[in-house]
Design an enzyme around this catalytic site. Structure first.
Site, PDB file in Angstrom:
ATOM      1  CG  ASP A 159      -1.652  -1.357   1.317  1.00  0.00           C
ATOM      2  OD1 ASP A 159      -2.438  -1.647   0.419  1.00  0.00           O
ATOM      3  OD2 ASP A 159      -1.387  -2.117   2.270  1.00  0.00           O
ATOM      4  CG  HIS A 187      -3.459  -5.150   3.436  1.00  0.00           C
ATOM      5  ND1 HIS A 187      -3.081  -4.381   2.368  1.00  0.00           N
ATOM      6  CD2 HIS A 187      -3.847  -6.344   2.903  1.00  0.00           C
ATOM      7  CE1 HIS A 187      -3.223  -5.069   1.245  1.00  0.00           C
ATOM      8  NE2 HIS A 187      -3.699  -6.259   1.550  1.00  0.00           N
TER       9      HIS A 187
HETATM   10  P1  NAX Z   1      -2.119 -18.232  -4.051  1.00  0.00           P
HETATM   11  O1  NAX Z   1      -3.484 -18.806  -3.882  1.00  0.00           O
HETATM   12  O2  NAX Z   1      -1.484 -18.202  -5.404  1.00  0.00           O
HETATM   13  O3  NAX Z   1      -1.107 -18.982  -3.068  1.00  0.00           O
HETATM   14  C1  NAX Z   1      -1.400 -19.268  -1.747  1.00  0.00           C
HETATM   15  C2  NAX Z   1      -0.708 -20.574  -1.414  1.00  0.00           C
HETATM   16  O4  NAX Z   1      -0.882 -20.808  -0.018  1.00  0.00           O
HETATM   17  C3  NAX Z   1      -1.300 -21.765  -2.154  1.00  0.00           C
HETATM   18  O5  NAX Z   1      -0.260 -22.441  -2.857  1.00  0.00           O
HETATM   19  C4  NAX Z   1      -1.887 -22.632  -1.024  1.00  0.00           C
HETATM   20  O6  NAX Z   1      -1.737 -24.023  -1.290  1.00  0.00           O
HETATM   21  C5  NAX Z   1      -1.028 -22.189   0.158  1.00  0.00           C
HETATM   22  N1  NAX Z   1      -1.624 -22.431   1.480  1.00  0.00           N
HETATM   23  C6  NAX Z   1      -2.931 -22.340   1.841  1.00  0.00           C
HETATM   24  N2  NAX Z   1      -3.083 -22.675   3.137  1.00  0.00           N
HETATM   25  C7  NAX Z   1      -1.851 -22.976   3.608  1.00  0.00           C
HETATM   26  C8  NAX Z   1      -1.356 -23.415   4.859  1.00  0.00           C
HETATM   27  N3  NAX Z   1      -2.193 -23.620   5.895  1.00  0.00           N
HETATM   28  N4  NAX Z   1      -0.035 -23.639   4.994  1.00  0.00           N
HETATM   29  C9  NAX Z   1       0.802 -23.447   3.956  1.00  0.00           C
HETATM   30  N5  NAX Z   1       0.391 -23.054   2.722  1.00  0.00           N
HETATM   31  C10 NAX Z   1      -0.924 -22.824   2.556  1.00  0.00           C
HETATM   32  O7  NAX Z   1      -2.188 -16.770  -3.410  1.00  0.00           O
HETATM   33  P2  NAX Z   1      -1.156 -15.551  -3.542  1.00  0.00           P
HETATM   34  O8  NAX Z   1      -1.536 -14.738  -4.729  1.00  0.00           O
HETATM   35  O9  NAX Z   1       0.228 -16.057  -3.442  1.00  0.00           O
HETATM   36  O10 NAX Z   1      -1.593 -14.697  -2.257  1.00  0.00           O
HETATM   37  C11 NAX Z   1      -1.341 -15.189  -0.950  1.00  0.00           C
HETATM   38  C12 NAX Z   1      -2.039 -14.338   0.101  1.00  0.00           C
HETATM   39  O11 NAX Z   1      -1.554 -13.004   0.048  1.00  0.00           O
HETATM   40  C13 NAX Z   1      -3.553 -14.236  -0.065  1.00  0.00           C
HETATM   41  O12 NAX Z   1      -4.161 -14.373   1.210  1.00  0.00           O
HETATM   42  C14 NAX Z   1      -3.741 -12.822  -0.573  1.00  0.00           C
HETATM   43  O13 NAX Z   1      -5.025 -12.306  -0.250  1.00  0.00           O
HETATM   44  C15 NAX Z   1      -2.646 -12.109   0.164  1.00  0.00           C
HETATM   45  N6  NAX Z   1      -2.245 -10.782  -0.333  1.00  0.00           N
HETATM   46  C16 NAX Z   1      -1.818  -9.882   0.576  1.00  0.00           C
HETATM   47  C17 NAX Z   1      -1.361  -8.630   0.209  1.00  0.00           C
HETATM   48  C18 NAX Z   1      -0.878  -7.657   1.227  1.00  0.00           C
HETATM   49  O14 NAX Z   1      -0.484  -6.561   0.831  1.00  0.00           O
HETATM   50  N7  NAX Z   1      -0.880  -7.952   2.526  1.00  0.00           N
HETATM   51  C19 NAX Z   1      -1.370  -8.208  -1.211  1.00  0.00           C
HETATM   52  C20 NAX Z   1      -1.429  -9.342  -2.179  1.00  0.00           C
HETATM   53  C21 NAX Z   1      -2.330 -10.474  -1.748  1.00  0.00           C
HETATM   54  O15 NAX Z   1      -3.669 -10.116  -2.009  1.00  0.00           O
END
Ligand code: NAX
Length: 325
Positions: A159, A187
């Protein structure tokens, strides 16, 4: 040879990690002389994809990458670590209420917090990325009492970087000309991007733009940028989020530039009247591997009102997960 920094990374087969891991392994986070060891955690069904990520990391022959562990066992991933990047989270599915998302992720983060509490170095530096990032960090902190609570942070650097880029575009300058940007709050769309203290080549930013732009255009554009990327790309920001995690940790470890600060979501100590313990984004100065919340900034009534709204949202989120904290 310097010992490697050991970094646990969850959700390592996902989109954000697909860009971020290669930046970390090439020295972007801990510097060009610091070896790194990656302890990558995924859920069992994603282990095949994670193995492919490891193959690609191996194929880069990064001189600084001393070891890559791929595991679906949180204890293995979180043992003996110096840093932990919690990227993995359950995404919001169709028809899912925000409260369900909070609870499902709460279960993941309370369980990971308990394990981290047992096996991690008490001074581990933690950055939570998976959403709802601030409340996930709040749950992690509550379940990991042995870990230095100051070191449990959440990502608002994306952000912050978005805000820098929007202001640079508006006043037609380079982002390197801008100092003292602030993101206050959660966030989420209640976050408060604030240019009140920004300097552009030493000039006060509010004197360079209309107040109406700062309030009615800049704030919502930054706060809703994530949704704009989803609308254009069909999935959430990944490379820019990975870049922001690299920036967040690099600032924390190496320090912020002299006279400047950055934005990090950190446990509130009551500064600016925000309830103690909430994971709230503040301007922070980083030095000697630690951070301090910038004190004594004047806050307008307009910004103060928005800061309270964002605090209220975090209090509601905390209430929704109270049995896990
Ligand atoms: P993806 O869905 O591509 O990847 C997430 C990965 O996490 C998947 O491979 C899944 O298998 C794995 N996972 C799920 N539960 C798990 C667990 N208990 N232990 C270990 N691995 C697990 O998502 P991605 O685009 O990489 O985004 C990841 C997270 O970042 C999401 O929650 C998203 O909302 C968040 N974000 C946060 C941002 C921020 O600024 N704080 C911005 C970008 C993003 O939106």
């Amino acid at each position: 040879m310097t010992d490697p920094v050991r970094i646990a990374i969850t959700g390592a087969a996902g989109q954000i990690c697909y860009s971020m891991l290669f930046r970390i392994a090439s020295g972007g986070m801990f510097g060009p002389k610091q070896p790194v060891a990656l302890q990558l955690l995924e859920i069992t069904p994603a282990m095949g994809v994670l193995e492919a990520v490891k193959m690609e990391l191996d194929d880069c022959a990064f001189p600084l990458l001393s070891e890559v562990i791929c595991t679906d066992d949180p204890k293995t991933a979180l043992t003996n670590i110096d840093a932990a990047l919690f990227v993995g989270a359950k995404p919001r599915g169709p028809g899912m209420e925000r409260s369900d998302l909070l609870k499902d992720n709460g279960k993941i983060f309370s369980s990971l917090g308990k394990i981290m509490n047992e096996v991690a170095n008490p001074d581990v530096k933690v950055c939570v990325v998976g959403n709802p990032a601030n409340t996930n960090a709040y749950i992690l902190k509550a379940n990991a009492p042995n870990i230095n609570p100051r070191n449990i942070t959440a990502l608002t650097r994306l952000d912050h970087n978005r805000a820098m880029s929007q202001l640079a575009g508006k006043v037609d300058c380079s982002v390197t000309d801008i100092e003292k940007m602030i993101i206050w709050g959660n966030h989420s769309t209640t976050q408060v991007p604030d240019i009140s203290h920004c300097l552009v080549s030493g000039k006060a930013a509010p004197s360079l733009v209309d107040e109406s732009w700062a309030q009615e255009d800049f704030i919502p554009t930054v706060a809703k940028r994530g949704a704009a990327v989803i609308a254009a790309r069909g999935s959430s920001s990944a490379a820019s989020a990975g870049n922001a995690v690299v920036d967040h940790m690099a600032s924390w470890v190496n320090g912020t530039a002299e006279g400047d600060w950055t934005s990090m979501s950190v446990p509130s100590d009551g500064s600016y009247g925000i309830q103690e313990g909430l994971i709230y984004s503040y301007p922070v100065v980083c030095k000697n591997g630690d951070y301090e919340i910038v004190q004594g900034l004047e806050v307008s009534d307009f910004i103060a009102g928005k800061m309270k709204e964002s605090e209220k949202e975090l209090l509601e989120e905390a209430e929704a997960v109270k049995e896990m904290t």
